[in-house]
Motif scaffolding. Structure first.
Motif, PDB file in Angstrom:
ATOM      1  N   VAL A 142       0.889  -1.128   0.099  1.00 27.22           N
ATOM      2  CA  VAL A 142      -0.126  -0.226  -0.100  1.00 27.22           C
ATOM      3  C   VAL A 142       0.980   1.158   0.067  1.00 27.22           C
ATOM      4  CG1 VAL A 142      -2.138  -1.035   0.746  1.00 27.22           C
ATOM      5  CG2 VAL A 142      -0.245  -0.132   2.679  1.00 27.22           C
ATOM      6  N   ALA A 143       0.487   2.108  -0.904  1.00 25.58           N
ATOM      7  CA  ALA A 143       1.402   3.348  -1.461  1.00 25.58           C
ATOM      8  C   ALA A 143       0.668   4.382  -1.618  1.00 25.58           C
ATOM      9  CB  ALA A 143       2.590   2.857  -2.361  1.00 25.58           C
ATOM     10  N   GLY A 144      -0.448   4.511  -1.171  1.00 24.03           N
ATOM     11  CA  GLY A 144      -1.379   5.704  -1.670  1.00 24.03           C
ATOM     12  C   GLY A 144      -1.370   6.808  -0.550  1.00 24.03           C
ATOM     13  N   GLY A 145      -0.628   6.940   0.377  1.00 27.91           N
ATOM     14  CA  GLY A 145      -0.555   7.947   1.208  1.00 27.91           C
ATOM     15  C   GLY A 145       0.013   9.272   0.977  1.00 27.91           C
ATOM     16  N   GLN A 146      -0.220  10.144   1.546  1.00 24.92           N
ATOM     17  CA  GLN A 146       0.503  11.311   1.012  1.00 24.92           C
ATOM     18  C   GLN A 146       1.727  11.579   1.715  1.00 24.92           C
ATOM     19  OE1 GLN A 146      -3.307  13.392   2.690  1.00 24.92           O
ATOM     20  NE2 GLN A 146      -3.348  14.356   0.687  1.00 24.92           N
ATOM     21  N   GLY A 147       2.165  11.017   2.584  1.00 20.78           N
ATOM     22  CA  GLY A 147       3.733  11.132   3.311  1.00 20.78           C
ATOM     23  C   GLY A 147       3.818  12.731   3.758  1.00 20.78           C
ATOM     24  N   THR A 148       2.762  13.152   4.451  1.00 24.83           N
ATOM     25  CA  THR A 148       3.023  14.516   4.621  1.00 24.83           C
ATOM     26  C   THR A 148       4.112  14.951   5.796  1.00 24.83           C
ATOM     27  OG1 THR A 148       1.221  14.184   5.927  1.00 24.83           O
ATOM     28  CG2 THR A 148       1.001  15.623   4.110  1.00 24.83           C
ATOM     29  N   ARG A 149       4.530  13.970   6.574  1.00 27.17           N
ATOM     30  CA  ARG A 149       5.476  14.152   7.857  1.00 27.17           C
ATOM     31  C   ARG A 149       6.816  13.912   7.238  1.00 27.17           C
ATOM     32  NH1 ARG A 149       3.195   9.605  11.474  1.00 27.17           N
ATOM     33  NH2 ARG A 149       2.365   8.940   9.598  1.00 27.17           N
TER      34      ARG A 149
ATOM     35  N   MET B 146      -0.722  -0.643  -4.527  1.00 26.63           N
ATOM     36  CA  MET B 146      -1.843   0.422  -4.601  1.00 26.63           C
ATOM     37  C   MET B 146      -1.414   1.733  -4.386  1.00 26.63           C
ATOM     38  SD  MET B 146      -5.202   0.881  -1.726  1.00 26.63           S
ATOM     39  CE  MET B 146      -4.411   1.740  -0.706  1.00 26.63           C
TER      40      MET B 146
ATOM     41  N   GLN C 253      -6.442   3.707  -5.108  1.00 26.04           N
ATOM     42  CA  GLN C 253      -7.606   3.815  -3.972  1.00 26.04           C
ATOM     43  C   GLN C 253      -8.464   4.715  -4.076  1.00 26.04           C
ATOM     44  OE1 GLN C 253      -4.577   5.418  -0.707  1.00 26.04           O
ATOM     45  NE2 GLN C 253      -6.513   5.132   0.175  1.00 26.04           N
TER      46      GLN C 253
ATOM     47  N   PRO D 168      -6.730  10.606   0.148  1.00 26.49           N
ATOM     48  CA  PRO D 168      -7.003   9.212   0.030  1.00 26.49           C
ATOM     49  C   PRO D 168      -7.865   8.647   1.211  1.00 26.49           C
ATOM     50  CG  PRO D 168      -4.401   9.478  -0.089  1.00 26.49           C
ATOM     51  CD  PRO D 168      -5.516  10.702   0.353  1.00 26.49           C
TER      52      PRO D 168
ATOM     53  N   GLY E 126      -7.526   6.183   3.297  1.00 31.73           N
ATOM     54  CA  GLY E 126      -7.010   5.533   4.509  1.00 31.73           C
ATOM     55  C   GLY E 126      -6.578   4.081   3.936  1.00 31.73           C
TER      56      GLY E 126
ATOM     57  N   GLN F  81       3.442  -1.978   3.989  1.00 34.36           N
ATOM     58  CA  GLN F  81       3.528  -0.619   3.717  1.00 34.36           C
ATOM     59  C   GLN F  81       4.670   0.010   3.242  1.00 34.36           C
ATOM     60  OE1 GLN F  81       1.998   1.062   7.311  1.00 34.36           O
ATOM     61  NE2 GLN F  81      -0.040   0.595   6.959  1.00 34.36           N
ATOM     62  N   VAL F  82       4.657   1.200   2.505  1.00 37.41           N
ATOM     63  CA  VAL F  82       5.761   1.396   1.571  1.00 37.41           C
ATOM     64  C   VAL F  82       6.711   1.984   2.423  1.00 37.41           C
ATOM     65  CG1 VAL F  82       5.068   4.064   1.270  1.00 37.41           C
ATOM     66  CG2 VAL F  82       6.314   2.933  -0.312  1.00 37.41           C
TER      67      VAL F  82
ATOM     68  N   LYS G 293       9.075   7.779   8.670  1.00 36.96           N
ATOM     69  CA  LYS G 293       7.794   8.525   8.655  1.00 36.96           C
ATOM     70  C   LYS G 293       8.127   9.866   8.571  1.00 36.96           C
ATOM     71  CE  LYS G 293       4.764   5.070  10.023  1.00 36.96           C
ATOM     72  NZ  LYS G 293       3.469   4.866   9.169  1.00 36.96           N
TER      73      LYS G 293
HETATM   74  P1  UTP Z   1       0.781   6.795   7.479  1.00 39.87           P
HETATM   75  O1  UTP Z   1      -0.257   6.327   8.062  1.00 39.87           O
HETATM   76  O2  UTP Z   1       2.019   6.759   7.717  1.00 39.87           O
HETATM   77  O3  UTP Z   1       0.466   7.839   6.390  1.00 39.87           O
HETATM   78  O4  UTP Z   1       0.775   5.536   6.067  1.00 39.87           O
HETATM   79  P2  UTP Z   1       1.177   8.425   5.061  1.00 39.87           P
HETATM   80  O5  UTP Z   1       0.239   9.181   4.260  1.00 39.87           O
HETATM   81  O6  UTP Z   1       2.289   7.525   4.547  1.00 39.87           O
HETATM   82  O7  UTP Z   1       1.984   9.491   5.915  1.00 39.87           O
HETATM   83  P3  UTP Z   1       1.553  10.902   6.780  1.00 39.87           P
HETATM   84  O8  UTP Z   1       0.734  10.813   7.820  1.00 39.87           O
HETATM   85  O9  UTP Z   1       1.007  11.862   5.687  1.00 39.87           O
HETATM   86  O10 UTP Z   1       2.906  11.535   7.225  1.00 39.87           O
HETATM   87  C1  UTP Z   1       1.032   4.324   6.333  1.00 39.87           C
HETATM   88  C2  UTP Z   1       1.089   3.305   5.270  1.00 39.87           C
HETATM   89  O11 UTP Z   1      -0.184   3.272   4.520  1.00 39.87           O
HETATM   90  C3  UTP Z   1      -0.342   3.736   3.363  1.00 39.87           C
HETATM   91  C4  UTP Z   1       1.079   4.554   3.010  1.00 39.87           C
HETATM   92  O12 UTP Z   1       1.313   5.008   1.822  1.00 39.87           O
HETATM   93  C5  UTP Z   1       1.852   3.879   4.188  1.00 39.87           C
HETATM   94  O13 UTP Z   1       2.495   2.932   3.258  1.00 39.87           O
HETATM   95  N1  UTP Z   1      -1.586   4.547   3.040  1.00 39.87           N
HETATM   96  C6  UTP Z   1      -2.147   5.264   3.965  1.00 39.87           C
HETATM   97  C7  UTP Z   1      -2.245   4.237   1.774  1.00 39.87           C
HETATM   98  O14 UTP Z   1      -1.905   3.542   1.182  1.00 39.87           O
HETATM   99  N2  UTP Z   1      -3.306   5.216   1.709  1.00 39.87           N
HETATM  100  C8  UTP Z   1      -3.921   5.917   2.686  1.00 39.87           C
HETATM  101  O15 UTP Z   1      -4.898   6.623   2.308  1.00 39.87           O
HETATM  102  C9  UTP Z   1      -3.232   6.179   3.714  1.00 39.87           C
END
Ligand code: UTP
Length: 480
Positions: free
Chosen positions: A104-111, A155, A186, A211, A213, A242-243, A398
């Motif tokens: 799963v690699a859809g997160g925003q990685g804001t931190r 993803m 996603q 996204p 979640g 997770q990525v 993170k």
């Molecule tokens: P995190 O909860 O650490 O969120 O995701 P994030 O988006 O990567 O980073 P922040 O919180 O904005 O800093 C943990 C894992 O879940 C994936 C992320 O890509 C990471 O592999 N994820 C998270 C998704 O694939 N989709 C989402 O909607 C949220």
């Protein structure tokens, strides 16, 4: 749905504001906004908003909360036979092509604040390999060892799909056969105005989307056709990771075998928490059901309880590594309804107001909703938890600095490489008890575990201080 149909649909839902600028948009803007709205499950919006935005959903804690009994890292005498059989089963599943990898690699990685998909981030201590490459090499190594390719499901989300695909293409899929990679996106959800429940616009032609979640992965897998692809290929289990964690064993035959032999529909790895109040989810048995309780919800009095051995009783931290049965995901989506709870977060979300002005709020103005993958655990039959070690398998990237940052992750990769080498009979000089005095990196193509490293030919018995050694596919290379 065209614009007129959308207007007719949104007005009675109290969401007409999303289209308040639509008539003044150019065709591309109209198209964009229409597509975003059409992708939402509009019929479910009123209930979603009523239950999660206008009200704070009250999820009662189980009344009876007990520690979980996790399978240990190394088997007890009693479990030895099961673990032996599990290892064989795990390898058999791989040889039969019944395991898919699920990233799963859809997160925003804001931190982290990296400008691009997090998987591009250069993470390894010597070669600076990106996270995606670390996973690709692991999966290639396991495919090679099993004599069967492992289909890889990745993803992404709208925020990073195109750059992720481009990155893989640019790097020739890190030698993976693209026919065995399945990218899918996603779902996205708009932020909702905290006071009115209306969807917020980030631009006149765009909802303020994010996204939905990592739990959204379980719906997206179905909607995208990935599930159908798994069935076509005969994939029965998914190894979920997770990525952000390059230490993960993206494929772990023992874990997969245990999961299969116990008829578990969803299995999870746990590590001992660093301290009682560490900010990770806790595996517990609540009212007789295995589940994860978030650190913020586990009462301190329980978190601090210790057993007769002085160890915390609630010590099973969740690290987002799972094995899932494909049939379970199918069941979860039955009737087009993935029934996972929504988690509500109040956030500062910039938006365009009714007069068309951009507003940057200085306090939380909006509610964002996300689903979490671990909420599927209570719905799974025979769910199990298996214990791994933090040093072996968990060091996520993170934050840009401090804990869980690139620096700690590189350090932990070197430490693990040194541990593996010691197990393989190579003496590694240390700067301190924990810290190797050399810089070490082991390509997964050389070894995916300490056990495998032990079987490789390493033409020396000692690593001296200040050496820099990279182990590529064919063996160690000393670097200046
Ligand atoms: P995190 O909860 O650490 O969120 O995701 P994030 O988006 O990567 O980073 P922040 O919180 O904005 O800093 C943990 C894992 O879940 C994936 C992320 O890509 C990471 O592999 N994820 C998270 C998704 O694939 N989709 C989402 O909607 C949220």
């Amino acid at each position: 749905m065209d614009l007129a149909q959308l207007k007719a649909k949104l007005a009675p839902l109290g969401q007409a504001a999303a289209l308040r600028f639509a008539d003044s948009l150019d065709p591309a803007g109209k198209q964009k906004l229409t597509a975003q709205l059409a992708a939402l499950d509009l019929d479910k919006l009123p209930t979603l908003i009523d239950e999660n935005v206008r009200r704070k959903p009250h999820v009662p804690l189980p009344t009876d909360i007990k520690p979980v009994k996790a399978y240990p890292y190394r088997p007890t005498e009693e479990l030895k036979d099961l673990y032996d059989r599990a290892l064989v089963r795990g390898h058999d599943l791989l040889k039969q092509g019944k395991v898919g990898a699920f990233l799963v690699a859809g997160g925003q990685g804001t931190r982290l604040g990296y400008d691009g998909p997090k998987g591009e981030f250069p993470v390894t201590p010597i070669k600076n390999k990106p996270l995606f490459q670390v996973f690709a090499e692991q999966l290639l190594a396991h495919s090679r060892d099993a004599g069967k390719p492992i289909p890889w499901y990745i993803m992404t989300s709208e925020v990073n799909d195109a750059p992720t695909r481009a990155f893989f293409e640019e790097h020739r899929y890190f030698n993976y056969n693209p026919a065995n990679i399945f990218f899918f996106q996603q779902g996205m959800l708009p932020a909702f105005d905290m006071a009115t429940g209306e969807m917020l616009l980030s631009e006149k032609d765009s909802l303020a989307l994010s996204p939905d979640g990592h739990g959204g992965s379980l719906r997206a897998i179905d909607k995208s056709g990935a599930l159908a692809d798994m069935k076509k290929r005969g994939v029965e289990h998914l190894s979920y990771f997770q990525v952000d964690n390059p230490l993960v064993h993206a494929i772990d035959p023992l874990f997969l075998g245990l999961h299969d032999l116990t008829d578990s529909e969803m299995s999870s790895k746990t590590i001992a928490k660093a301290h009682a109040l560490e900010k990770v989810g806790n595996f517990v048995v609540g009212d007789n059901v295995l589940q994860v309780i978030e650190y913020s919800d586990l009462p301190d009095s329980l978190a601090r309880q210790v057993g007769p051995d002085g160890q915390p009783l609630f010590n099973a931290g969740s690290i987002a590594i799972h094995a899932l049965r494909v049939s379970f995901i199918e069941r979860l989506n039955h009737g087009g309804q993935l029934k996972l709870p929504w988690h509500r977060a109040e956030k500062k979300v910039p938006y365009v107001d009714a007069a068309g002005n951009e507003v940057k709020p200085d306090k939380p103005n909006a509610v964002k909703l996300e689903q979490f993958v671990f909420d599927a655990i209570p719905l799974a039959k025979n769910a199990i938890v298996y214990t791994t070690r933090r040093e072996e398998e968990f060091s996520p990237v993170k934050n840009a600095q401090g804990d869980d940052s690139p620096a700690t992750c590189r350090r932990d990769q070197v430490r693990r490489a040194a541990d593996w080498l010691e197990i393989a009979g190579v003496k590694v000089h240390r700067a301190s008890a924990a810290e190797p005095a050399a810089v070490l990196e082991i390509s997964p193509l050389f070894a995916t575990s300490a056990q495998q490293l032990k079987s490789r030919n390493i033409p020396f018995k000692e690593i001296k201080p200040n050496e820099t050694i990279y182990f590529d596919e064919s063996g160690p290379v000393r670097l200046p």
